[in-house]
Motif scaffolding. Structure first.
Motif, PDB file in Angstrom:
ATOM      1  N   ILE A   1       0.845  -1.199   0.000  1.00 18.14           N
ATOM      2  CA  ILE A   1       0.000   0.000   0.000  1.00 18.14           C
ATOM      3  C   ILE A   1       0.881   1.251   0.000  1.00 18.14           C
ATOM      4  N   PHE A   2       0.319   2.347  -0.521  1.00 18.66           N
ATOM      5  CA  PHE A   2       0.982   3.647  -0.437  1.00 18.66           C
ATOM      6  C   PHE A   2      -0.092   4.731  -0.426  1.00 18.66           C
ATOM      7  N   SER A   3       0.231   5.874   0.163  1.00 25.49           N
ATOM      8  CA  SER A   3      -0.749   6.933   0.398  1.00 25.49           C
ATOM      9  C   SER A   3      -0.473   8.136  -0.490  1.00 25.49           C
ATOM     10  N   THR A   4      -1.530   8.701  -1.097  1.00 29.09           N
ATOM     11  CA  THR A   4      -1.400   9.886  -1.952  1.00 29.09           C
ATOM     12  C   THR A   4      -2.596  10.813  -1.755  1.00 29.09           C
ATOM     13  N   GLU A   5      -2.559  11.938  -2.461  1.00 26.00           N
ATOM     14  CA  GLU A   5      -3.670  12.889  -2.469  1.00 26.00           C
ATOM     15  C   GLU A   5      -4.047  13.221  -3.914  1.00 26.00           C
TER      16      GLU A   5
ATOM     17  N   THR B   1       2.725   8.386  -8.528  1.00 23.06           N
ATOM     18  CA  THR B   1       1.964   7.132  -8.623  1.00 23.06           C
ATOM     19  C   THR B   1       2.314   6.375  -9.894  1.00 23.06           C
ATOM     20  N   VAL B   2       2.401   7.082 -11.016  1.00 25.86           N
ATOM     21  CA  VAL B   2       2.761   6.436 -12.289  1.00 25.86           C
ATOM     22  C   VAL B   2       4.124   5.777 -12.169  1.00 25.86           C
ATOM     23  N   GLY B   3       5.089   6.459 -11.552  1.00 19.25           N
ATOM     24  CA  GLY B   3       6.422   5.889 -11.391  1.00 19.25           C
ATOM     25  C   GLY B   3       6.427   4.672 -10.489  1.00 19.25           C
ATOM     26  N   LEU B   4       5.754   4.765  -9.359  1.00 17.88           N
ATOM     27  CA  LEU B   4       5.736   3.641  -8.416  1.00 17.88           C
ATOM     28  C   LEU B   4       5.017   2.436  -9.003  1.00 17.88           C
ATOM     29  N   MET B   5       3.876   2.656  -9.662  1.00 19.01           N
ATOM     30  CA  MET B   5       3.122   1.540 -10.222  1.00 19.01           C
ATOM     31  C   MET B   5       3.920   0.829 -11.318  1.00 19.01           C
ATOM     32  N   HIS B   6       4.589   1.603 -12.158  1.00 20.90           N
ATOM     33  CA  HIS B   6       5.400   0.999 -13.218  1.00 20.90           C
ATOM     34  C   HIS B   6       6.509   0.134 -12.614  1.00 20.90           C
ATOM     35  N   SER B   7       7.185   0.659 -11.607  1.00 18.61           N
ATOM     36  CA  SER B   7       8.286  -0.094 -10.996  1.00 18.61           C
ATOM     37  C   SER B   7       7.752  -1.305 -10.226  1.00 18.61           C
ATOM     38  N   PHE B   8       6.563  -1.191  -9.633  1.00 13.47           N
ATOM     39  CA  PHE B   8       5.963  -2.331  -8.919  1.00 13.47           C
ATOM     40  C   PHE B   8       5.774  -3.513  -9.868  1.00 13.47           C
TER      41      PHE B   8
ATOM     42  N   THR C   1      -2.312  -1.377  -3.507  1.00 13.61           N
ATOM     43  CA  THR C   1      -3.446  -0.460  -3.403  1.00 13.61           C
ATOM     44  C   THR C   1      -2.938   0.942  -3.083  1.00 13.61           C
ATOM     45  N   ARG C   2      -3.451   1.901  -3.835  1.00 11.50           N
ATOM     46  CA  ARG C   2      -3.194   3.313  -3.541  1.00 11.50           C
ATOM     47  C   ARG C   2      -4.282   3.804  -2.584  1.00 11.50           C
ATOM     48  N   LEU C   3      -3.889   4.396  -1.468  1.00 11.03           N
ATOM     49  CA  LEU C   3      -4.827   5.005  -0.529  1.00 11.03           C
ATOM     50  C   LEU C   3      -4.929   6.479  -0.896  1.00 11.03           C
ATOM     51  N   LEU C   4      -6.044   6.867  -1.518  1.00 12.76           N
ATOM     52  CA  LEU C   4      -6.193   8.203  -2.101  1.00 12.76           C
ATOM     53  C   LEU C   4      -7.052   9.082  -1.195  1.00 12.76           C
TER      54      LEU C   4
ATOM     55  N   HIS D   1      -8.160   8.608 -11.673  1.00  9.34           N
ATOM     56  CA  HIS D   1      -8.730   7.423 -11.028  1.00  9.34           C
ATOM     57  C   HIS D   1      -8.144   6.117 -11.555  1.00  9.34           C
ATOM     58  N   ASP D   2      -7.675   6.112 -12.808  1.00  6.61           N
ATOM     59  CA  ASP D   2      -7.215   4.874 -13.433  1.00  6.61           C
ATOM     60  C   ASP D   2      -5.724   4.622 -13.236  1.00  6.61           C
ATOM     61  N   LEU D   3      -5.055   5.406 -12.432  1.00  4.48           N
ATOM     62  CA  LEU D   3      -3.597   5.282 -12.327  1.00  4.48           C
ATOM     63  C   LEU D   3      -3.154   4.107 -11.476  1.00  4.48           C
ATOM     64  N   ALA D   4      -4.032   3.612 -10.608  1.00  2.00           N
ATOM     65  CA  ALA D   4      -3.654   2.508  -9.718  1.00  2.00           C
ATOM     66  C   ALA D   4      -4.920   1.935  -9.091  1.00  2.00           C
ATOM     67  N   PRO D   5      -4.881   0.675  -8.646  1.00  2.30           N
ATOM     68  CA  PRO D   5      -5.984   0.156  -7.820  1.00  2.30           C
ATOM     69  C   PRO D   5      -6.102   1.041  -6.574  1.00  2.30           C
ATOM     70  N   THR D   6      -7.305   1.546  -6.308  1.00  2.57           N
ATOM     71  CA  THR D   6      -7.442   2.657  -5.367  1.00  2.57           C
ATOM     72  C   THR D   6      -8.480   2.380  -4.291  1.00  2.57           C
ATOM     73  N   HIS D   7      -8.127   2.752  -3.057  1.00  3.25           N
ATOM     74  CA  HIS D   7      -9.093   2.817  -1.961  1.00  3.25           C
ATOM     75  C   HIS D   7      -9.240   4.288  -1.599  1.00  3.25           C
ATOM     76  N   TYR D   8     -10.478   4.814  -1.662  1.00  2.00           N
ATOM     77  CA  TYR D   8     -10.727   6.236  -1.443  1.00  2.00           C
ATOM     78  C   TYR D   8     -10.926   6.512   0.047  1.00  2.00           C
ATOM     79  N   VAL D   9     -10.282   7.595   0.486  1.00  2.00           N
ATOM     80  CA  VAL D   9     -10.248   7.923   1.911  1.00  2.00           C
ATOM     81  C   VAL D   9     -10.637   9.390   2.104  1.00  2.00           C
ATOM     82  N   PRO D  10     -11.466   9.716   3.108  1.00  2.00           N
ATOM     83  CA  PRO D  10     -11.753  11.133   3.383  1.00  2.00           C
ATOM     84  C   PRO D  10     -10.466  11.866   3.764  1.00  2.00           C
TER      85      PRO D  10
END
Length: 807
Positions: free
Chosen positions: A397-401, A410-417, A427-430, A443-452
């Motif tokens: 998992i990793f956290s972003t905004e 995110t694009v860089g991390l997902m490609h390297s993953f 999973t990206r925690l957005l 929205h399509d940059l990574a498998p995402t879990h949406y967070v307030p």
């Protein structure tokens, strides 16, 4: 009498040389290799490659091709001479169900061979391969660690059905299901017990259409194509076989071998490339190349060219394996053409290379290394035996905004993953506000879990976006059904270079693994004493975290609370207390982590070989798994600092990228430490640009060559600016055209589709009116010129001269 004595002496010598005089050792060496094919050109060229590599490798014992053909197919089949062959009835079309499933011929053929072949009665060990393989060295079961009841096999991690309802439905012993395939080395007694169950379980899984879905099987097509693989795993579980699972003996060309490992099998089941050259077996499905004299597969680059293509030694090894695979196929084809009676081909540089001593030396049999023999069991040092599983399940998992800044990360991390071989899902925690989500495009940059979003704290009003990390982890744990035993937590500004697994780094329940953050001096002073009851348990760690899911569930709430607590303690923001160079409480979240872990007495295994900051000098021989580009770094006159790209939308602007780093060949090699530092920095920057390039290709950005003349001129100006040192990177982003359906600036919300259509209509209408108006003005001007005559021309000439003087 003398003759008998000589014969006895010879026998004694043979026995001694083969096994120290032990009859058991002699019998033990009876190995037979099997592979299964059908009567098709597709399998014929694979057969030629496998047979040729078998002869070169020094593999002991005979080899048999199990040839599955219908009577009709055999009438026109030309390849009976390609290998020692045992014909078996074809089950491609199932005799009972009518199902078309050629993969079932593999277990069916083995059952038939065991029952009807004389060879099967004179063998102790069986090695089972696929036709699309190249053997690089002898595969001797007992040297690989195989024992009776414990076969050796390669790891097939995508067989997720071993972990879910699929295994429970199809075997009484789901806990024994191993994710294995590809290379199989086992005692014949085990194979005799397994083979009929392998066949019946294959039929059973193939008929279970209700559970073909990708999320259950891991079959990317969701068509039950890998039923035979599950038939093997479920069949082995039924008869109680536990495998010694090895992830080093076999490699797919295109993958990077582990350092110190010499794979002895190449499995070319997936496409691979070297520079602009590529190979995919599926491109040659109907290819009669075996019977077409002198024709070979397109020649790959030469070994010396690899040194120019790739500077990293491990990646260079991977490219060498890629070309070795196809060169071995082509060498086999050349020899087969000669055996077919083809005329000697005309001389060419490539033919000469394949017949050279250089190539013979490069492809001589490879010996097993200790690292290659290491099984997953020994690698993970099973520290939490209560699970009894052969392979721990991992989730990253990793956290972003919702900002452009985090999108390009995110694009860089997902490609390297995807390139790293990291097992499990990601999973990206957005974390976003409702307003941000309305205009967010990524929205399509990574498998995402949406967070307030908690960037603005709901109680205190404090603006502190870093708190989103623990808040998002807690929200994810509370809202998702997580099927994993270990969680790997990363930051968005990271590039994965290799897998991070709990068994390799010895993480266990109650013992997380992390990387050193030595600047967290608050663990040593009054800050820790104020914020945790166990200051002695405070570890200065962060960046990469590997933690058991049970520990994370207990810990996440404390991580959040301690972050809020430290952030509120403004009296102790000072640099000499926290180590925060800005004295602004910005690293409160990091202390929240360390103090929260100390509260639970979670002591970390601190490993300094997992992560490196680009710009730091690496320790010799360390294979770092993560780049953390949180700090600026330079190579000569080139530099990169992520903070300079905070407001740039590199993701939604076609072909936007970072300034290219220097070519590795231009580096000064007088200081090895500086050289290795700069090579890592270049690798990090190149990986980010590579990720952006592939992202733009997936977004169907227009070919840059189709740009308008004005844009090409502008691009040329930017290139000139870069050449003369006037380039800061951001102009390049702006010079690239964005696709019409993306926002042109991160500060401007995207236009809804309906509004955009209306706007486009008005733009077209205004453009037409403007064009018509321009035409009328020109018409009036031309008619005026005719009336004014020569006087006007003289006046115009003077004006042109005057203007030129001013310029």
């Amino acid at each position: 009498m003398a003759k008998n004595f000589v014969l006895l002496s010879m026998v004694s010598v043979l026995l001694l040389s083969s096994g120290g005089g032990s009859g058991f050792e002699t019998v033990r060496e009876r190995v037979h290799t099997l592979f299964s094919v059908e009567c098709q050109n597709y399998f014929d060229w694979q057969t030629v490659g496998l047979m040729h590599s078998f002869k070169k490798s020094g593999q002991p014992g005979p080899i048999t091709r199990l040839l599955s053909c219908t009577d009709e197919e055999k009438k026109n089949y030309k390849g009976f001479h390609l290998a020692p062959t045992f014909e078996v009835p074809s089950m491609s079309r199932h005799p009972r169900t009518g199902d078309w499933y050629p993969a079932i011929n593999k277990p069916a053929g083995i059952v038939h061979w065991l029952k009807h072949s004389k060879d099967a009665a004179n063998v102790d060990w069986v090695v089972i391969l696929d036709a699309d393989m190249i053997i690089r060295g002898p595969i001797i079961p007992w040297e690989l660690g195989a024992e009776k009841g414990r076969p050796v096999a390669a790891y097939y991690g995508y067989l997720r059905g071993c972990d879910n309802i699929l295994a429970k439905l199809h075997t009484k012993h789901p806990e024994l299901c191993d994710k294995v395939g590809g290379l199989l080395a086992m005692h014949k007694d085990d194979l005799q017990a397994l083979a009929p169950v392998w066949l019946s379980k294959t039929e059973e899984v193939r008929e279970d259409r209700a559970h073909w879905a990708t999320n259950l099987t891991g079959d990317i097509y969701g068509k039950g194509w890998i039923s035979e693989m599950y038939g093997y795993s479920f069949g082995a579980a039924e008869v109680g076989l536990r495998h010694k699972i090895n992830d080093n003996l076999m490699i797919y060309p295109g993958y990077i071998p582990q350092e110190g490992v010499e794979p002895i099998l190449l499995h070319y089941g997936l496409p691979f490339s070297v520079g602009n050259w590529s190979f995919s077996k599926l491109d040659h499905h109907e290819d009669d190349i075996v019977y077409d004299c002198g024709r070979l597969f397109p020649e790959p680059p030469y070994p010396r060219e690899i040194n120019l293509i790739e500077s990293d030694p491990n990646k260079r090894r991977a490219l060498v394996l890629n070309i070795e695979c196809v060169n071995t196929l082509n060498e086999g084809l050349l020899l087969q053409h000669a055996a077919n009676g083809c005329a000697k081909p005309k001389w060419s540089k490539y033919f000469s290379f394949l017949k050279s001593k250089t190539f013979a030396e490069l492809t001589k049999p490879k010996l097993l290394t200790p690292d290659a023999l290491q099984t997953l069991e020994s690698k993970r040092q099973q520290v939490d035996d209560e699970y009894g599983r052969p392979y721990k399940k991992i989730h990253t998992i990793f956290s972003t905004e919702c900002t452009p800044y985090f999108d390009w990360q995110t694009v860089g991390l997902m490609h390297s993953f995807h390139q790293s071989g990291q097992p499990g899902n990601i999973t990206r925690l957005l974390s976003c506000t409702d307003e941000e989500l309305k205009r967010y495009e990524g929205h399509d940059l990574a498998p995402t879990h949406y967070v307030p979003s908690m960037s603005r704290h709901p109680l205190t009003g404090d603006w502190y976006p870093a708190i989103n990390k623990p808040a998002a982890v807690l929200h994810w744990l509370n809202h998702e059904n997580i099927n994993a035993e270990f969680i790997v937590i990363l930051d968005a500004d990271m590039i994965l270079r290799g897998p991070i697994t709990p068994w390799e780094f010895r993480a266990a329940r109650g013992r997380p693994v992390s990387t050193p953050y030595d600047y967290l001096i608050g663990c040593d002073n009054e800050l820790a004493k104020l914020h945790t009851r166990h200051p002695e348990a405070c570890d200065k760690v962060g960046g990469v975290i590997v933690m058991h899911i049970d520990d994370l569930r207990k810990f996440a709430m404390l991580w959040l609370h301690k972050t809020e607590e430290v952030r509120a303690d403004k009296a102790h923001y000072a640099t000499n207390i926290t180590g925060d160079i800005y004295s602004s409480g910005w690293i409160s979240e990091m202390y929240g982590y360390s103090f929260g872990a100390a509260e639970l007495n979670l002591r970390h295994l601190i490993n300094k070989e997992i992560l490196i900051y680009p710009g730091y000098v690496p320790e010799p021989g360390v294979n770092y798994r993560v780049f953390h580009y949180g700090l600026g770094f330079t190579v000569g006159n080139w530099s990169f600092d992520k903070a300079n790209w905070r407001d740039e939308d590199l993701v939604n602007k076609c072909w936007a990228k970072f300034p290219d780093p220097p070519d590795p060949s231009t580096l000064d090699r007088s200081d090895e430490n500086i050289l290795q530092r700069d090579l890592l920095s270049i690798e990090c920057a190149k990986k980010l640009n590579e990720a952006l390039l592939l992202h733009h290709q997936r977004r169907n950005c227009l070919d840059p060559s189709s740009l308008s003349t004005s844009n090409r001129v502008k691009a040329k100006e930017v290139a000139s600016s870069r050449k003369f040192g006037l380039f800061d990177g951001r102009d390049f982003v702006r010079s690239n055209p964005a696709p019409l359906n993306y926002s042109q600036s991160s500060s401007v919300p995207a236009v809804p589709d309906g509004q955009f259509s209306t706007l486009r209509t008005w733009v077209v209408f205004l453009w037409v009116i403007s064009g018509f108006g321009f035409f009328l003005v020109m018409l009036v001007m031309c008619s005026g010129h005719k009336r004014k005559g020569t006087k006007s021309k003289n006046h115009k000439s003077k004006r042109r001269s005057f203007s030129g003087f001013i310029i």
